[in-house]
Design an enzyme around this catalytic site. Structure first.
Site, PDB file in Angstrom:
ATOM      1  N   GLY A 124      -7.118   1.686 -17.087  1.00 50.40           N
ATOM      2  CA  GLY A 124      -6.834   2.801 -16.181  1.00 50.40           C
ATOM      3  C   GLY A 124      -8.015   3.205 -15.331  1.00 50.40           C
ATOM      4  O   GLY A 124      -8.747   4.138 -15.688  1.00 50.40           O
ATOM      5  N   PRO A 128      -4.431   7.644  -7.529  1.00 52.15           N
ATOM      6  CA  PRO A 128      -3.730   7.716  -6.241  1.00 52.15           C
ATOM      7  C   PRO A 128      -4.709   7.837  -5.063  1.00 52.15           C
ATOM      8  O   PRO A 128      -4.495   7.235  -4.009  1.00 52.15           O
ATOM      9  CB  PRO A 128      -2.870   8.979  -6.379  1.00 52.15           C
ATOM     10  N   GLY A 131      -8.963   3.760  -4.824  1.00 47.46           N
ATOM     11  CA  GLY A 131      -8.672   2.382  -5.206  1.00 47.46           C
ATOM     12  C   GLY A 131      -9.951   1.567  -5.101  1.00 47.46           C
ATOM     13  O   GLY A 131     -10.684   1.395  -6.074  1.00 47.46           O
ATOM     14  N   SER A 132     -10.253   1.101  -3.879  1.00 40.39           N
ATOM     15  CA  SER A 132     -11.488   0.323  -3.675  1.00 40.39           C
ATOM     16  C   SER A 132     -12.716   1.150  -4.036  1.00 40.39           C
ATOM     17  O   SER A 132     -13.679   0.632  -4.601  1.00 40.39           O
ATOM     18  CB  SER A 132     -11.581  -0.120  -2.212  1.00 40.39           C
ATOM     19  N   ILE A 157      -0.946   0.957 -12.917  1.00 37.80           N
ATOM     20  CA  ILE A 157      -1.566   0.459 -14.149  1.00 37.80           C
ATOM     21  C   ILE A 157      -0.689  -0.619 -14.805  1.00 37.80           C
ATOM     22  O   ILE A 157       0.394  -0.324 -15.326  1.00 37.80           O
ATOM     23  CB  ILE A 157      -1.860   1.637 -15.117  1.00 37.80           C
ATOM     24  N   GLY A 339      11.737 -25.577   3.210  1.00 35.31           N
ATOM     25  CA  GLY A 339      12.603 -25.117   4.298  1.00 35.31           C
ATOM     26  C   GLY A 339      13.377 -23.870   3.883  1.00 35.31           C
ATOM     27  O   GLY A 339      12.862 -23.032   3.127  1.00 35.31           O
ATOM     28  N   GLU A 363      -8.021  -5.864  -8.658  1.00 34.25           N
ATOM     29  CA  GLU A 363      -9.366  -6.170  -9.180  1.00 34.25           C
ATOM     30  C   GLU A 363     -10.353  -6.370  -8.018  1.00 34.25           C
ATOM     31  O   GLU A 363     -11.257  -7.199  -8.076  1.00 34.25           O
ATOM     32  CB  GLU A 363      -9.325  -7.374 -10.121  1.00 34.25           C
ATOM     33  N   THR A 365     -10.019  -5.902  -3.562  1.00 38.21           N
ATOM     34  CA  THR A 365      -9.353  -6.648  -2.486  1.00 38.21           C
ATOM     35  C   THR A 365     -10.270  -7.770  -1.991  1.00 38.21           C
ATOM     36  O   THR A 365     -11.470  -7.803  -2.314  1.00 38.21           O
ATOM     37  CB  THR A 365      -9.042  -5.717  -1.292  1.00 38.21           C
ATOM     38  N   SER A 366      -9.734  -8.640  -1.155  1.00 36.16           N
ATOM     39  CA  SER A 366     -10.570  -9.716  -0.585  1.00 36.16           C
ATOM     40  C   SER A 366     -11.743  -9.131   0.197  1.00 36.16           C
ATOM     41  O   SER A 366     -12.856  -9.670   0.163  1.00 36.16           O
ATOM     42  CB  SER A 366      -9.720 -10.614   0.328  1.00 36.16           C
TER      43      SER A 366
HETATM   44  P1  FAD Z   1      -7.515   0.974  -0.657  1.00 36.31           P
HETATM   45  O1  FAD Z   1      -8.770   1.023  -1.438  1.00 36.31           O
HETATM   46  O2  FAD Z   1      -7.004   2.228  -0.054  1.00 36.31           O
HETATM   47  O3  FAD Z   1      -7.694  -0.120   0.479  1.00 36.31           O
HETATM   48  C1  FAD Z   1      -6.842  -0.212   1.624  1.00 36.31           C
HETATM   49  C2  FAD Z   1      -7.436  -1.266   2.572  1.00 36.31           C
HETATM   50  O4  FAD Z   1      -8.747  -0.842   3.000  1.00 36.31           O
HETATM   51  C3  FAD Z   1      -7.620  -2.627   1.925  1.00 36.31           C
HETATM   52  O5  FAD Z   1      -7.365  -3.651   2.847  1.00 36.31           O
HETATM   53  C4  FAD Z   1      -9.102  -2.643   1.557  1.00 36.31           C
HETATM   54  O6  FAD Z   1      -9.643  -3.963   1.474  1.00 36.31           O
HETATM   55  C5  FAD Z   1      -9.684  -1.868   2.741  1.00 36.31           C
HETATM   56  N1  FAD Z   1     -10.984  -1.273   2.430  1.00 36.31           N
HETATM   57  C6  FAD Z   1     -11.256  -0.247   1.569  1.00 36.31           C
HETATM   58  N2  FAD Z   1     -12.570   0.005   1.541  1.00 36.31           N
HETATM   59  C7  FAD Z   1     -13.147  -0.875   2.381  1.00 36.31           C
HETATM   60  C8  FAD Z   1     -14.487  -1.140   2.784  1.00 36.31           C
HETATM   61  N3  FAD Z   1     -15.526  -0.454   2.286  1.00 36.31           N
HETATM   62  N4  FAD Z   1     -14.710  -2.130   3.682  1.00 36.31           N
HETATM   63  C9  FAD Z   1     -13.672  -2.868   4.161  1.00 36.31           C
HETATM   64  N5  FAD Z   1     -12.388  -2.682   3.831  1.00 36.31           N
HETATM   65  C10 FAD Z   1     -12.127  -1.711   2.960  1.00 36.31           C
HETATM   66  N6  FAD Z   1      -5.688  -0.754 -11.068  1.00 36.31           N
HETATM   67  C11 FAD Z   1      -6.117  -0.473 -12.325  1.00 36.31           C
HETATM   68  O7  FAD Z   1      -7.020   0.343 -12.514  1.00 36.31           O
HETATM   69  N7  FAD Z   1      -5.535  -1.074 -13.411  1.00 36.31           N
HETATM   70  C12 FAD Z   1      -4.522  -1.982 -13.278  1.00 36.31           C
HETATM   71  O8  FAD Z   1      -4.033  -2.510 -14.276  1.00 36.31           O
HETATM   72  C13 FAD Z   1      -4.039  -2.283 -11.966  1.00 36.31           C
HETATM   73  N8  FAD Z   1      -2.975  -3.134 -11.788  1.00 36.31           N
HETATM   74  C14 FAD Z   1      -2.422  -3.258 -10.546  1.00 36.31           C
HETATM   75  C15 FAD Z   1      -1.222  -3.957 -10.392  1.00 36.31           C
HETATM   76  C16 FAD Z   1      -0.613  -4.032  -9.151  1.00 36.31           C
HETATM   77  C17 FAD Z   1       0.696  -4.747  -9.028  1.00 36.31           C
HETATM   78  C18 FAD Z   1      -1.230  -3.436  -8.021  1.00 36.31           C
HETATM   79  C19 FAD Z   1      -0.600  -3.512  -6.660  1.00 36.31           C
HETATM   80  C20 FAD Z   1      -2.429  -2.779  -8.160  1.00 36.31           C
HETATM   81  C21 FAD Z   1      -3.034  -2.665  -9.411  1.00 36.31           C
HETATM   82  N9  FAD Z   1      -4.193  -1.903  -9.594  1.00 36.31           N
HETATM   83  C22 FAD Z   1      -4.667  -1.637 -10.859  1.00 36.31           C
HETATM   84  C23 FAD Z   1      -4.821  -1.227  -8.454  1.00 36.31           C
HETATM   85  C24 FAD Z   1      -5.619  -2.143  -7.551  1.00 36.31           C
HETATM   86  O9  FAD Z   1      -6.806  -2.550  -8.187  1.00 36.31           O
HETATM   87  C25 FAD Z   1      -5.867  -1.384  -6.235  1.00 36.31           C
HETATM   88  O10 FAD Z   1      -4.617  -1.324  -5.568  1.00 36.31           O
HETATM   89  C26 FAD Z   1      -6.913  -2.059  -5.370  1.00 36.31           C
HETATM   90  O11 FAD Z   1      -8.190  -1.909  -5.946  1.00 36.31           O
HETATM   91  C27 FAD Z   1      -6.951  -1.499  -3.944  1.00 36.31           C
HETATM   92  O12 FAD Z   1      -6.969  -0.104  -3.944  1.00 36.31           O
HETATM   93  P2  FAD Z   1      -5.923   0.714  -3.008  1.00 36.31           P
HETATM   94  O13 FAD Z   1      -4.584   0.134  -3.264  1.00 36.31           O
HETATM   95  O14 FAD Z   1      -6.149   2.141  -3.245  1.00 36.31           O
HETATM   96  O15 FAD Z   1      -6.333   0.300  -1.532  1.00 36.31           O
END
Ligand code: FAD
Length: 383
Positions: A124, A128, A131-132, A157, A339, A363, A365-366
């Site tokens: 966890g 909300p 994320g990043s 989660i 196809g 884990e 994003t790219s």
């Molecule tokens: P945001 O952080 O809001 O990012 C949105 C966009 O902005 C992305 O393209 C990102 O790359 C970009 N961005 C953000 N900051 C920067 C920056 N500094 N420079 C350039 N680009 C940036 N989390 C857990 O803790 N435990 C889990 O078990 C878990 N499981 C998951 C399972 C699923 C199916 C999904 C969809 C997500 C899960 N996650 C989990 C959460 C996941 O790790 C987050 O969704 C992810 O880290 C991205 O955070 P966000 O969705 O808030 O996107």
């Protein structure tokens, strides 16, 4: 790096292939449509030892090295990413982190159940609003006598509604940013903890993904994993190895895409011959094959570094970045080979593409992986 697998590694790889053939492959499409894998799979994964890989036998683990762990993860990913994710989270992100950071009491309390599949765990970190930028999380743990009282919410989660314990990250001191964060092992039946399953996911539909809400959840101070204020380091160490596991799962997706594309291309006929005779179809297939090999080699390199006790975090980000993007490309190319039939769920490639897509998001994003790699190369943090 030795590219030849040992006898033990080949044996565990075969065990995983047999497990996928018997316990996963016959049910994958059904689980995907039902939005739930059979929950009994957790116990079966435990029985065969896959939830205890790399963990010592004294804690119920099945031992083995990280390359063996990656081989199993790849095979599970080839079979069903939803099942692969159950293992990557409960073993990869949680049990291995307890084994690394936990004191003797915590290891004895949680590891035997987690490695046997009696318990399932979740990780966890995401909220909300964060994320990043996970180090800015808002969930609070307030000290009250011998306890902490935790309030906040966690988003997306994996294993969330199924898990018996959550490795939870919360702000326990007023230190700024990630310095105030601590890690806690919180039983999910604790009073004040509620869970809501998130439906409508593009992929990983068989997995129980949840929002967790904590409203005054009381845990003893002994539930803290690692030192106070070091929770972010705990999370980052978990994710460094977790990214290797995601990369291995992506190799599995790309391999499944390759197998499916080759098989279909030799059977399907157009213009009077199997489509494998058309050069542009061969281009699609060879692009997948190169992605499979490159992703696998990057992943095995990480496992090799971990097993030799060498620094691996940057290499893990490289492997996760490449393998996740490669899995999306590979699944997309395979869909093209199929196809119109690739677009319906009677055939496997659409699911591979849906499952692959999230690998570039979680884990880190790219974009976040590129910032990790860029920071290591330049010494400049560009977050
Ligand atoms: P945001 O952080 O809001 O990012 C949105 C966009 O902005 C992305 O393209 C990102 O790359 C970009 N961005 C953000 N900051 C920067 C920056 N500094 N420079 C350039 N680009 C940036 N989390 C857990 O803790 N435990 C889990 O078990 C878990 N499981 C998951 C399972 C699923 C199916 C999904 C969809 C997500 C899960 N996650 C989990 C959460 C996941 O790790 C987050 O969704 C992810 O880290 C991205 O955070 P966000 O969705 O808030 O996107």
């Amino acid at each position: 790096m030795h590219l030849e697998l040992s006898e033990e590694q080949v044996a565990v790889q075969q065990l995983a292939r047999d497990f996928v053939a018997g316990e996963i492959a016959p049910y994958v499409a059904e689980w995907d449509r039902a939005e739930a894998v059979d929950r009994g799979i957790v116990k079966r994964l435990g029985e065969v030892g896959f939830l205890g890989l790399t963990i010592g036998e004294e804690y119920g683990g099945s031992g083995g090295d990280h390359l063996a762990y990656c081989l199993v993860t790849e095979e599970l990913g080839r079979g069903d990413s939803s099942v692969r994710g159950i293992v990557s989270v409960s073993l990869g992100l949680v049990a291995k982190t307890v084994a690394h950071w936990g004191n003797e009491e915590q290891k004895r309390r949680w590891l035997p159940g987690l490695t046997s599949g009696e318990y399932l765990s979740c990780f966890g970190l995401t909220e909300p609003g964060t994320g990043s930028d996970a180090g800015n999380l808002a969930t609070r743990a307030v000290r009250d006598g011998d306890d902490y009282v935790i309030s906040g919410s966690k988003m997306f989660i994996t294993n969330g509604t199924w898990a018996d314990v959550v490795l939870l990250f919360a702000r326990s001191t007023d230190a700024p940013g990630h310095k105030g964060v601590s890690a806690f092992l919180v039983p999910t039946d604790a009073a004040g903890l509620s869970r809501r399953e998130i439906h409508g996911k593009l992929g990983l539909r068989g997995q129980a993904t949840a929002e967790l809400v904590l409203d005054g959840v009381r845990v003893p101070a002994s539930a803290m994993l690692g030192p106070e204020g070091k929770g972010f380091a705990v999370a980052m160490s978990a994710l460094a190895k977790g990214r290797m596991s995601v990369a291995a799962g992506c190799v599995g997706i790309a391999q499944a895409a390759l197998d499916a594309a080759v098989s279909y291309a030799t059977e399907r006929e157009q213009f009077g011959k199997a489509i494998a005779h058309h050069q542009l179809v061969q281009e699609l297939i060879s692009d997948i094959a190169v992605d499979v090999d490159a992703a696998r080699l990057l992943t095995w390199r990480v496992a090799d570094l971990v097993d030799r006790g060498l620094p691996f975090a940057t290499e893990s980000s490289k492997a996760k970045l490449f393998a996740s993007e490669a899995a999306v490309r590979a699944a997309n190319n395979a869909l093209q080979v199929f196809g119109g039939y690739g677009y319906i769920d009677e055939y496997p490639v659409g699911k591979l593409l849906r499952d692959a897509r999230v690998m570039t998001l979680y884990e880190g994003t790219s974009q976040i992986q590129k910032l990790v790699i860029g920071r290591a190369l330049t010494g400049v943090s560009a977050f």
